[in-house]
Motif scaffolding. Structure first.
Motif, PDB file in Angstrom:
ATOM      1  N   ASN A 223       0.809  -1.213   0.000  1.00 14.37           N
ATOM      2  CA  ASN A 223       0.000   0.000   0.000  1.00 14.37           C
ATOM      3  C   ASN A 223       0.846   1.269   0.000  1.00 14.37           C
ATOM      4  OD1 ASN A 223      -2.439  -1.463   0.193  1.00 14.37           O
ATOM      5  ND2 ASN A 223      -2.096  -1.737   2.389  1.00 14.37           N
ATOM      6  N   MET A 224       2.162   1.126  -0.250  1.00 17.29           N
ATOM      7  CA  MET A 224       3.044   2.278  -0.153  1.00 17.29           C
ATOM      8  C   MET A 224       2.753   3.328  -1.214  1.00 17.29           C
ATOM      9  SD  MET A 224       4.945   2.023   2.468  1.00 17.29           S
ATOM     10  CE  MET A 224       6.353   3.090   2.211  1.00 17.29           C
ATOM     11  N   ASP A 225       2.115   2.921  -2.315  1.00 16.63           N
ATOM     12  CA  ASP A 225       1.817   3.878  -3.374  1.00 16.63           C
ATOM     13  C   ASP A 225       0.482   4.579  -3.167  1.00 16.63           C
ATOM     14  OD1 ASP A 225       4.170   3.269  -4.695  1.00 16.63           O
ATOM     15  OD2 ASP A 225       3.247   1.628  -5.840  1.00 16.63           O
ATOM     16  N   ALA A 226      -0.202   4.263  -2.080  1.00 15.69           N
ATOM     17  CA  ALA A 226      -1.481   4.907  -1.802  1.00 15.69           C
ATOM     18  C   ALA A 226      -1.260   6.396  -1.558  1.00 15.69           C
ATOM     19  CB  ALA A 226      -2.139   4.280  -0.578  1.00 15.69           C
ATOM     20  N   PRO A 227      -2.201   7.258  -1.975  1.00 17.49           N
ATOM     21  CA  PRO A 227      -2.024   8.696  -1.792  1.00 17.49           C
ATOM     22  C   PRO A 227      -1.945   9.066  -0.315  1.00 17.49           C
ATOM     23  CG  PRO A 227      -4.285   8.173  -2.462  1.00 17.49           C
ATOM     24  CD  PRO A 227      -3.477   6.922  -2.612  1.00 17.49           C
ATOM     25  N   LYS A 228      -1.054   9.973  -0.007  1.00 18.62           N
ATOM     26  CA  LYS A 228      -0.875  10.407   1.372  1.00 18.62           C
ATOM     27  C   LYS A 228      -2.043  11.313   1.783  1.00 18.62           C
ATOM     28  CE  LYS A 228       2.556  12.617   4.347  1.00 18.62           C
ATOM     29  NZ  LYS A 228       1.634  13.587   4.930  1.00 18.62           N
ATOM     30  N   LEU A 229      -2.530  11.108   2.989  1.00 11.90           N
ATOM     31  CA  LEU A 229      -3.608  11.947   3.466  1.00 11.90           C
ATOM     32  C   LEU A 229      -3.143  13.393   3.573  1.00 11.90           C
ATOM     33  CD1 LEU A 229      -5.083   9.762   6.357  1.00 11.90           C
ATOM     34  CD2 LEU A 229      -6.081  10.166   4.102  1.00 11.90           C
ATOM     35  N   LYS A 230      -4.041  14.311   3.281  1.00 15.74           N
ATOM     36  CA  LYS A 230      -3.694  15.723   3.427  1.00 15.74           C
ATOM     37  C   LYS A 230      -3.462  16.037   4.891  1.00 15.74           C
ATOM     38  CE  LYS A 230      -8.621  16.949   3.424  1.00 15.74           C
ATOM     39  NZ  LYS A 230      -9.680  17.680   2.728  1.00 15.74           N
ATOM     40  N   GLU A 231      -2.660  17.051   5.131  1.00 13.94           N
ATOM     41  CA  GLU A 231      -2.335  17.447   6.495  1.00 13.94           C
ATOM     42  C   GLU A 231      -3.165  18.659   6.889  1.00 13.94           C
ATOM     43  OE1 GLU A 231       1.843  17.978   7.044  1.00 13.94           O
ATOM     44  OE2 GLU A 231       2.359  16.123   6.005  1.00 13.94           O
ATOM     45  N   PRO A 232      -3.341  18.883   8.186  1.00 10.11           N
ATOM     46  CA  PRO A 232      -4.103  20.060   8.628  1.00 10.11           C
ATOM     47  C   PRO A 232      -3.392  21.346   8.239  1.00 10.11           C
ATOM     48  CG  PRO A 232      -3.059  18.951  10.491  1.00 10.11           C
ATOM     49  CD  PRO A 232      -2.899  18.050   9.312  1.00 10.11           C
ATOM     50  N   ALA A 233      -4.168  22.322   7.819  1.00  7.49           N
ATOM     51  CA  ALA A 233      -3.605  23.613   7.408  1.00  7.49           C
ATOM     52  C   ALA A 233      -3.011  24.344   8.609  1.00  7.49           C
ATOM     53  CB  ALA A 233      -4.694  24.469   6.762  1.00  7.49           C
ATOM     54  N   LYS A 234      -2.053  25.196   8.340  1.00  5.27           N
ATOM     55  CA  LYS A 234      -1.360  25.926   9.408  1.00  5.27           C
ATOM     56  C   LYS A 234      -1.778  27.391   9.493  1.00  5.27           C
ATOM     57  CE  LYS A 234       2.763  22.955   9.338  1.00  5.27           C
ATOM     58  NZ  LYS A 234       2.162  21.925   8.476  1.00  5.27           N
TER      59      LYS A 234
END
Length: 319
Positions: A223-234
């Motif tokens: 599953n390493m190619d799965a899209p990374k979840l977005k991070e919380p905005a700063k």
């Protein structure tokens, strides 16, 4: 610009699942806590962390569950909650470095989370520590209960054991809530401390001989190619936009409701957005547009239904 303390929606699942499994009025409790009902469908996105901890207070009072955090913590799927962090944690050579890396990466799930590692003066012990999220005054008792068990389960996952701490620091003075907590029956507990902390002997923290822990990484490689979840905005506008994306299908997304959810006045919300050259209606339109894309890709969805789902009173405004 000051951001809104956000937490990923996936972190609400243990609390919601406990309510559903125990016959609690989950939907009405979520509504009372100003949490989006989209969470019942395992929605993806971010919400104000304050609202999750407010839910804990509401459940404790309305359902008489003063140990709600402990009850939820007993059944958590720690590996599932860590999600995409696991593959990076398994690259660390010692328990200490795993926990230290967790303290850094956890902000991808909870933007203002306060975790750190400290070491005793004599170097014989390390402390895995957690502080309160700045600005959040609600739900602290239940949040500490849950987080304590989360921290212990993280250590147990890494060491692949039923490891038992010998000493714990708790910020609360509410000893009664912990009277049935088996974990505390076998260790020294100091109440009324400035942090939540678990003592770990250095000989355990500075080593890691657990093939099962590293085997977790091999099971994730597919599953390493799965899209990374977005991070919380700063920034404020960015974090408000992420909140609106999750709440946009609720009955009301007017500026007064949004201000209440993020914990500021409507005037303050407008002023902060103005400093970034933005207006509230712009963020609402942007959130609706983002939410419309997956809905419109489904050919079974009619345009008029999508418009109503996104909160448009007049579908013509959507088209």
């Amino acid at each position: 610009m000051e951001n809104i303390a956000l937490i990923h929606a996936s972190q609400t699942l243990p609390f919601i699942e406990y309510l559903e499994q125990n016959g609690c009025p989950t939907e009405s409790l979520l509504q009372k806590g100003r949490l989006p009902l989209a969470l019942l469908d395992h929605a993806d996105g971010f919400l104000p962390e304050k609202q999750l901890w407010k839910l804990l207070d509401i459940v404790a009072d309305d359902e008489g569950l003063k140990d709600y955090g402990l009850q939820v913590g007993k059944g958590i799927d720690i590996q599932g909650l860590l999600g995409g962090l696991v593959s990076r944690l398994t690259q660390q050579p010692t328990l200490h470095s795993v926990l230290d890396t967790f303290c850094q990466l956890v902000k991808e799930e909870s933007s203002d989370a306060q975790f750190w590692i400290s070491t005793s003066v004599d170097g014989k012990h390390h402390w895995f520590c957690r502080g309160v999220v700045p600005g959040i005054q609600v739900g602290q008792r239940e949040a500490e209960q849950y987080t304590l068990l989360f921290m212990v389960e993280l250590i147990r996952l890494v060491t692949c054991s039923n490891w038992q701490p010998q000493r714990i620091h708790l910020q609360t003075n509410d000893m009664i809530a912990y009277k049935d907590c088996e974990l505390l029956n076998y260790c020294d507990v100091d109440f009324g401390q400035t942090r939540t902390a678990i003592e770990i002997p250095a000989y355990i923290a500075n080593s890691l001989d657990n093939p099962a822990w590293y085997n977790i990484q091999s099971t994730l490689e597919t599953n390493m190619d799965a899209p990374k979840l977005k991070e919380p905005a700063k920034d404020f506008a960015g974090s408000l936009s992420q909140v609106l994306e999750l709440y946009i299908q609720e009955a009301s997304t007017d500026i007064n409701t949004a201000a209440e959810i993020v914990g500021v006045s409507a005037r303050t919300l407008q002023r902060r957005l103005a400093k970034e050259g933005l207006g509230y209606s712009q963020l609402v339109d942007k959130a609706r547009f983002k939410n419309s894309i997956p809905l419109l890709k489904d050919k079974n969805n009619k345009l008029i239904d999508v418009a109503y789902d996104l909160g448009y009173s007049d579908p013509a405004h959507f088209s």
